[in-house]
Design a protein around this motif. Structure first.
Motif, mmCIF file in Angstrom:
data_model
loop_
_atom_site.group_PDB
_atom_site.id
_atom_site.type_symbol
_atom_site.label_atom_id
_atom_site.label_comp_id
_atom_site.label_asym_id
_atom_site.label_seq_id
_atom_site.Cartn_x
_atom_site.Cartn_y
_atom_site.Cartn_z
ATOM 1 N N LEU A 154 25.311 88.882 42.874
ATOM 2 C CA LEU A 154 26.709 88.607 43.233
ATOM 3 C C LEU A 154 26.980 87.102 43.182
ATOM 4 C CD1 LEU A 154 29.471 89.416 44.319
ATOM 5 C CD2 LEU A 154 28.490 89.403 46.612
ATOM 6 N N LEU A 155 26.002 86.314 43.667
ATOM 7 C CA LEU A 155 26.182 84.860 43.653
ATOM 8 C C LEU A 155 26.207 84.336 42.220
ATOM 9 C CD1 LEU A 155 23.903 83.735 46.627
ATOM 10 C CD2 LEU A 155 26.335 84.251 46.603
ATOM 11 N N ASN A 157 27.253 85.991 39.639
ATOM 12 C CA ASN A 157 28.570 86.343 39.118
ATOM 13 C C ASN A 157 29.659 85.424 39.664
ATOM 14 O OD1 ASN A 157 28.073 88.352 37.312
ATOM 15 N ND2 ASN A 157 28.256 90.012 38.801
ATOM 16 N N ALA A 158 29.567 85.114 40.964
ATOM 17 C CA ALA A 158 30.583 84.249 41.561
ATOM 18 C C ALA A 158 30.585 82.886 40.872
ATOM 19 C CB ALA A 158 30.328 84.097 43.065
ATOM 20 N N VAL A 159 29.399 82.314 40.697
ATOM 21 C CA VAL A 159 29.331 80.991 40.070
ATOM 22 C C VAL A 159 29.800 81.057 38.614
ATOM 23 C CG1 VAL A 159 27.783 79.125 39.360
ATOM 24 C CG2 VAL A 159 27.552 80.135 41.625
ATOM 25 N N ASP A 168 24.135 75.406 35.727
ATOM 26 C CA ASP A 168 24.737 75.497 37.066
ATOM 27 C C ASP A 168 24.115 76.635 37.863
ATOM 28 O OD1 ASP A 168 26.671 73.411 36.618
ATOM 29 O OD2 ASP A 168 27.711 74.827 35.313
ATOM 30 N N ARG A 171 20.927 75.340 39.273
ATOM 31 C CA ARG A 171 21.162 74.294 40.264
ATOM 32 C C ARG A 171 21.761 74.881 41.540
ATOM 33 N NH1 ARG A 171 25.558 70.990 41.029
ATOM 34 N NH2 ARG A 171 26.696 72.141 39.445
ATOM 35 N N ILE A 172 22.737 75.760 41.374
ATOM 36 C CA ILE A 172 23.526 76.197 42.529
ATOM 37 C C ILE A 172 22.954 77.458 43.177
ATOM 38 C CG2 ILE A 172 25.823 76.997 43.255
ATOM 39 C CD1 ILE A 172 26.981 75.159 41.075
ATOM 40 N N VAL A 173 22.346 78.341 42.384
ATOM 41 C CA VAL A 173 21.883 79.614 42.965
ATOM 42 C C VAL A 173 20.357 79.746 42.960
ATOM 43 C CG1 VAL A 173 22.062 82.118 42.879
ATOM 44 C CG2 VAL A 173 24.027 80.729 42.232
ATOM 45 N N PRO A 176 18.051 76.931 45.069
ATOM 46 C CA PRO A 176 18.144 77.101 46.526
ATOM 47 C C PRO A 176 17.569 78.433 47.015
ATOM 48 C CG PRO A 176 20.239 76.352 45.648
ATOM 49 C CD PRO A 176 19.376 76.684 44.467
ATOM 50 N N THR A 177 17.632 79.478 46.185
ATOM 51 C CA THR A 177 17.077 80.771 46.604
ATOM 52 C C THR A 177 15.560 80.715 46.689
ATOM 53 O OG1 THR A 177 18.908 81.935 45.547
ATOM 54 C CG2 THR A 177 16.970 83.241 46.095
ATOM 55 N N PRO A 252 18.833 74.502 56.962
ATOM 56 C CA PRO A 252 19.418 74.906 58.253
ATOM 57 C C PRO A 252 20.032 76.299 58.211
ATOM 58 C CG PRO A 252 20.763 73.205 57.185
ATOM 59 C CD PRO A 252 19.499 73.327 56.393
ATOM 60 N N TRP A 253 20.433 76.758 57.007
ATOM 61 C CA TRP A 253 21.061 78.075 56.927
ATOM 62 C C TRP A 253 20.063 79.197 57.180
ATOM 63 C CZ3 TRP A 253 19.556 75.357 52.667
ATOM 64 C CH2 TRP A 253 18.697 75.993 51.801
ATOM 65 N N VAL A 255 18.076 79.373 59.654
ATOM 66 C CA VAL A 255 17.919 79.590 61.090
ATOM 67 C C VAL A 255 18.496 80.936 61.496
ATOM 68 C CG1 VAL A 255 18.555 78.731 63.369
ATOM 69 C CG2 VAL A 255 17.932 77.127 61.562
ATOM 70 N N GLY A 256 19.612 81.293 60.876
ATOM 71 C CA GLY A 256 20.244 82.550 61.268
ATOM 72 C C GLY A 256 19.758 83.736 60.475
ATOM 73 N N PHE B 85 35.665 88.461 46.185
ATOM 74 C CA PHE B 85 34.705 89.556 46.072
ATOM 75 C C PHE B 85 34.619 90.378 47.356
ATOM 76 C CE2 PHE B 85 33.411 86.275 43.125
ATOM 77 C CZ PHE B 85 33.071 86.976 41.981
ATOM 78 N N TRP B 93 23.567 78.680 51.577
ATOM 79 C CA TRP B 93 23.047 77.335 51.853
ATOM 80 C C TRP B 93 24.139 76.273 51.781
ATOM 81 C CZ3 TRP B 93 20.796 80.812 48.536
ATOM 82 C CH2 TRP B 93 21.298 80.822 47.232
ATOM 83 N N HIS B 136 26.491 82.164 57.673
ATOM 84 C CA HIS B 136 25.876 83.077 58.668
ATOM 85 C C HIS B 136 26.420 82.840 60.068
ATOM 86 C CE1 HIS B 136 23.132 80.339 60.832
ATOM 87 N NE2 HIS B 136 23.015 79.709 59.691
#
Lengths: 257, 264
Positions: A154-155, A157-159, A168, A171-173, A176-177, A252-253, A255-256, B85, B93, B136
């Motif tokens: 989905l990410l 596709n969004a990008v 991109d 770099r963007i998906v 970081p994954t 930091p993302w 953490v949740g 979406f 992130w 999140h």
């Protein structure tokens, strides 16, 4: 005071347990069982010996000798492992082809090939670095592989829908994954790397931490031997905690999650 | 059919999943939407309505058919369209601010300008004070507010919405529908909205397109002559329920014969 304890209870309780462990060890061998220096040592002697090795400079020289191949082997594992894992995850056929073979290697105790590696690459930096590389590369391969596999389409596709191109997407998906996966692999690889250093030096070396441990053990200088083992433990904990700390600050993302 | 602002003619698309029989998702599908019109597409699950949005977005190539927006042929993703979406599609992130800046970033707009432009839309969707939060840390409704702001920030002509409120609870959905109407009136966009909820379609739209079951074709088009602005009270008027019933009657055959899930 309550607030202070609440905030710090993890490190306080953890340190307390370590201190109790050493005190109990010391007490048992001082008042309980009579100390036989050929089979055991006790903390007071260990720390005294360790200070002597520090003052004479022997410990630092050994750390430097062992540290160099560790850095070389570990960096090579990062440089080879991550791209290989990413390609395996992104190109289905490459993944299907290499997965069983590499899994077999990963699952087996590779330290068994240490003597061969030493024969092929010598007792110097090259041999040790190769052995370290062989042990460290697999966590990087498999964790990047799993990371790429978990990329959210989905990410992607969004990008793409906002005009993102191939670069991109990386770099963007994708990067970081896989980063948290790679960091987890890095933590695991440290432990394997330290094993590789020691094993390599047990077999053939004239210097280094592993050699020194084997040497002190052969000489029955157990207080010095325990001192070196203690140093290895501290290094392992420092690396693992350092990476964990970097993980928390850099992601930091997570953490949740 | 007259030439519209969004114009799709004779769109055909057949998927061939590995080891499965080919599936015809869209067959001779036509859509025409006027400028600044709010049009919903309703249809049974799996009728190809979401697929059509992906085709119009430029992510999926149709086997045949002509599509244009404001006279410009659709051939791949473009700045004139933006999608909201169903599952939000936010980058975990990135903060709210940086998620919203995605489109401008990909257009090469410098960070400072992205932030400034983003701020306006953060205000518009009611997320002031949450610029530096991560997804999140947000509720479902807030996540979709980010999704809407992210779509609006590149100033697209057309907003495509793929069941944007389906993942939200009922109360949040009611609030988000009202919010969307307010934002739509403020931003003055053409909206193509896919949903399987009849009430949502009636409440929001100028027209509702009802699709057949797979392979998806247009079954009928219904004008919604209710006055705007529309409030929640309108949903309990006889006219409103009359329209709901008419759509339901059209859809019923499509759903019954398939035994598929029905939700309202």
């Amino acid at each position: 005071m309550d607030k202070f304890f609440e905030d710090w209870r993890r490190p306080i309780l953890g340190s307390l347990a370590i201190i109790c462990f050493f005190l109990a060890w010391e007490a048992i061998l001082t008042w309980g069982i009579p100390l036989n220096k050929f089979i055991i040592s006790k903390p007071s002697l260990i720390f005294a010996g360790l200070f002597q090795d520090m003052n004479s400079g022997l410990l630092w020289r050994d750390l430097l000798i062992s540290g160099r191949p560790l850095v070389f082997g570990y960096v090579a594992a990062v440089l080879v492992g991550i791209p290989l894992g990413v390609v395996m995850g992104w190109r289905v056929r490459v993944g299907y082809s290499l997965d069983p073979l590499l899994t077999a290697f990963y699952a087996s105790p590779l330290v068994a090939v240490a003597p061969l590696v030493i024969i092929y690459f010598g007792v110097g930096v090259a041999g040790k670095a190769t052995l370290i590389f062989i042990l460290c590369v697999f966590p990087f391969i498999f964790n990047s592989f799993a990371g790429v596999r978990s990329v959210d389409l989905l990410l992607i596709n969004a990008v793409r829908s906002f005009g993102g191109r191939e670069w991109d997407l990386y770099r963007i998906v994708i990067v970081p994954t896989i980063l948290p996966f790679v960091v987890a692999g890095a933590r695991f690889a440290i432990g394997r790397g330290l094993i590789a250093v020691l094993v390599g030096e047990f077999f053939a070396a004239s210097e280094g931490v592993g050699y020194r441990i084997a040497f002190y053990s052969d000489m029955y200088v157990l207080d010095r031997m325990f001192g070196y083992i203690l140093v290895i433990m501290v290094i392992a904990v420092a690396f693992t905690e350092g990476i964990r700390w970097a993980e928390r600050t850099a992601f930091p993302w997570r953490v949740g999650m | 059919m007259t030439a519209g602002y969004i114009q799709a003619k004779n769109v055909n698309l057949t998927f061939t999943p590995p080891n499965r029989a080919p599936v015809t998702a869209l067959q001779e599908f036509d859509v025409a939407v006027a400028e600044r019109e709010f049009v919903s597409i309703v249809g049974p699950s799996g009728c190809g309505k979401s697929t059509f949005l992906n085709v119009l977005l430029g992510l999926v190539k149709p086997d045949s058919g002509e599509m244009s927006i404001h006279g410009k042929r659709v051939a791949g993703p473009g700045r004139d369209r933006a999608m909201v979406f169903q599952e939000f599609g936010l980058l975990p992130w990135r903060t709210v601010e940086d998620n919203i800046g995605l489109g401008p970033e990909l257009q090469g707009i410098p960070k400072k300008q992205r932030r400034e432009r983003g701020r306006h839309f953060i205000d518009m969707v009611g997320l002031s004070g949450f610029e530096h939060h991560f997804p999140h840390e947000l509720s479902g409704g807030m996540k979709q507010r980010v999704g809407i702001a992210r779509a609006l920030v590149s100033d697209p002509d057309v907003l495509l919405m793929d069941e944007p409120f389906a993942a939200l609870d009922a109360q949040t959905r009611d609030i988000m529908q009202a919010e969307l109407l307010r934002i739509w009136q403020e931003a003055k966009k053409t909206v193509l909205f896919v949903t399987h909820q009849i009430e949502e379609a009636v409440y929001l739209s100028d027209r509702v397109i009802i699709m057949t079951k797979r392979p998806g074709r247009t079954k009928s088009i219904l004008k919604i002559p209710l006055a705007r602005p529309r409030g929640y009270e309108m949903r309990v008027t006889p006219e409103f329920n009359e329209l709901k019933l008419r759509i339901w009657n059209e859809l019923k055959d499509e759903i019954d014969s398939q035994g598929g899930p029905v939700r309202d």
